[in-house]
Design an enzyme around this catalytic site. Structure first.
Site, PDB file in Angstrom:
ATOM      1  N   GLY A  14       0.796  -1.217   0.000  1.00 18.88           N
ATOM      2  CA  GLY A  14       0.000   0.000   0.000  1.00 18.88           C
ATOM      3  C   GLY A  14       0.831   1.271   0.000  1.00 18.88           C
ATOM      4  O   GLY A  14       2.063   1.260   0.143  1.00 18.88           O
ATOM      5  N   HIS A  15       0.126   2.403  -0.104  1.00 26.50           N
ATOM      6  CA  HIS A  15       0.796   3.698  -0.213  1.00 26.50           C
ATOM      7  C   HIS A  15       1.537   4.062   1.073  1.00 26.50           C
ATOM      8  O   HIS A  15       1.058   3.839   2.180  1.00 26.50           O
ATOM      9  CB  HIS A  15      -0.192   4.803  -0.602  1.00 26.50           C
ATOM     10  CG  HIS A  15      -1.392   4.917   0.279  1.00 26.50           C
ATOM     11  ND1 HIS A  15      -2.477   5.677  -0.048  1.00 26.50           N
ATOM     12  CD2 HIS A  15      -1.687   4.370   1.483  1.00 26.50           C
ATOM     13  CE1 HIS A  15      -3.384   5.609   0.899  1.00 26.50           C
ATOM     14  NE2 HIS A  15      -2.930   4.819   1.842  1.00 26.50           N
ATOM     15  N   GLY A  16       2.741   4.585   0.890  1.00 30.26           N
ATOM     16  CA  GLY A  16       3.524   5.058   2.026  1.00 30.26           C
ATOM     17  C   GLY A  16       4.166   3.966   2.856  1.00 30.26           C
ATOM     18  O   GLY A  16       4.721   4.237   3.926  1.00 30.26           O
TER      19      GLY A  16
END
Length: 346
Positions: A252-254
């Site tokens: 996922g993002h980050g």
């Protein structure tokens, strides 16, 4: 049987040449005969002209009946073997086998220094020396690709992406908003740098959050087929050096994944979680968002992690608990089911 349609056997190799090739990772205990070795095979299938290996003790019984001329075994292996099989001891017999494959085989498919006519490459893109750019590749403006890289058929590389030297990007990969290091392998169908799953909800409506981060991938990283790595919303998604990511993994993002970590197929890591260095996540492991997983952590297959984990811990189950607790829970559950079934029969 290894298919000659796809791989070229470089044998025969002399047994003495094999020992010389592996000299820094094996422990020669005798003078070896100068016999021809034609192939590498598993113990059960090896002929008198083949070499084999033993890394999993479950297969040690086959050493009594194998026809292999030689076998690479663990350093302290002392069990009974076929007297016609020469043993070669190694600190890590599986690693020795992996090196020996390179000594015996090469892929039939090779890549020349070539840019296929069907490739679409922006004028502002920079392609390094000795690169191969395959059929129907699209490379947009301001992309930089390092020397000796392979970009295979149907791959899309979006504007501004930077890929280091010696990259191998296989077919139908898409890469956007990413900076990628040297010696990286990305297998078929992987997707890197797309929007993450980020929404703000107001009055029952989910509003898309504009993602302004990127994906940063270090050196000597391998990413499996159909794995997806989202770019960050604000903070970048980071994959550090020496990571190995299997097929069908969702990052996922980050998310940050520390150096040397390994993630097995179908694992999923929710946004903004940090995985430490040299961690191992088994198949179908799920990591909730905004967690910190300490260096050296191991999570057993299908583990569900919902809280931070200190470094060096081994956990399993869902929700994940220390591995011995998980084993106890499994035993108790089995006993409860057995007791319940007995009562139902009455």
């Amino acid at each position: 049987m290894v298919s000659s349609n796809f791989y070229k056997n470089l044998g025969p190799r002399k047994l003495t040449a094999i020992v010389d090739f592996l000299h820094d990772i094996i422990e020669p205990t005798k003078i070896y005969e100068d016999i021809d070795i034609y192939d590498i095979k598993i113990l059960q299938e090896a002929s008198p002209n083949d070499i084999s290996f033993l890394s999993n003790p479950k297969y040690s019984e086959f050493l009594k009946t194998t026809k292999a001329a030689a076998c690479i075994v663990p350093k302290n292996f002392t069990e009974e073997v076929n007297q016609n099989t020469v043993l070669i001891h190694a600190e890590n017999s599986y690693f020795a086998y992996s090196k020996l494959i390179d000594f015996f085989y090469a892929p039939i498919k090779s890549y020349s220094t070539k840019i296929m006519k069907s490739a679409i490459i922006a004028d502002s893109a920079t392609i390094g020396k000795n690169c191969y750019i395959g059929h129907n590749v699209v490379i947009e403006d301001d992309v930089i690709i390092g020397d000796n890289s392979i970009i295979d058929a149907g791959t899309f590389i979006g504007r501004g992406v930077n890929i280091g030297k010696n990259a191998r990007i296989e077919q139908h990969v898409s890469i956007n908003y990413a900076i990628i290091g040297d010696d990286v392998v990305i297998l078929v169908g992987a997707k890197i740098g797309q929007d993450g799953f980020g929404f703000s909800t107001e009055k029952g409506v989910h509003h898309k959050i504009f993602h302004i981060g990127i994906v940063k991938i270090g050196n000597n990283v391998e990413i499996g087929s159909n794995t997806t790595i989202d770019r960050g919303a604000l903070q970048d998604t980071i994959i550090e050096d020496l990571c190995r990511i299997d097929n069908l993994v969702q990052i996922g993002h980050g998310v940050k994944i520390g150096k040397g970590s390994i993630i097995v197929a179908q694992a999923g890591i929710a946004g903004s979680s940090a995985i430490g260095k040299y961690c191992a996540l088994g198949g179908q492991v799920g990591i909730a968002g905004h967690l910190n997983i300490g260096d050296g952590t191991q999570v057993a297959a299908q583990g569900g992690v919902a809280q931070n984990i200190e470094e060096g811990k081994i956990v399993g189950g869902s929700p994940a608990v220390p591995i011995m607790d998980w084993h106890r829970q499994s035993i108790i559950m089995k006993q409860l089911v057995k007791t319940s079934n007995s009562k139902l029969k009455k």
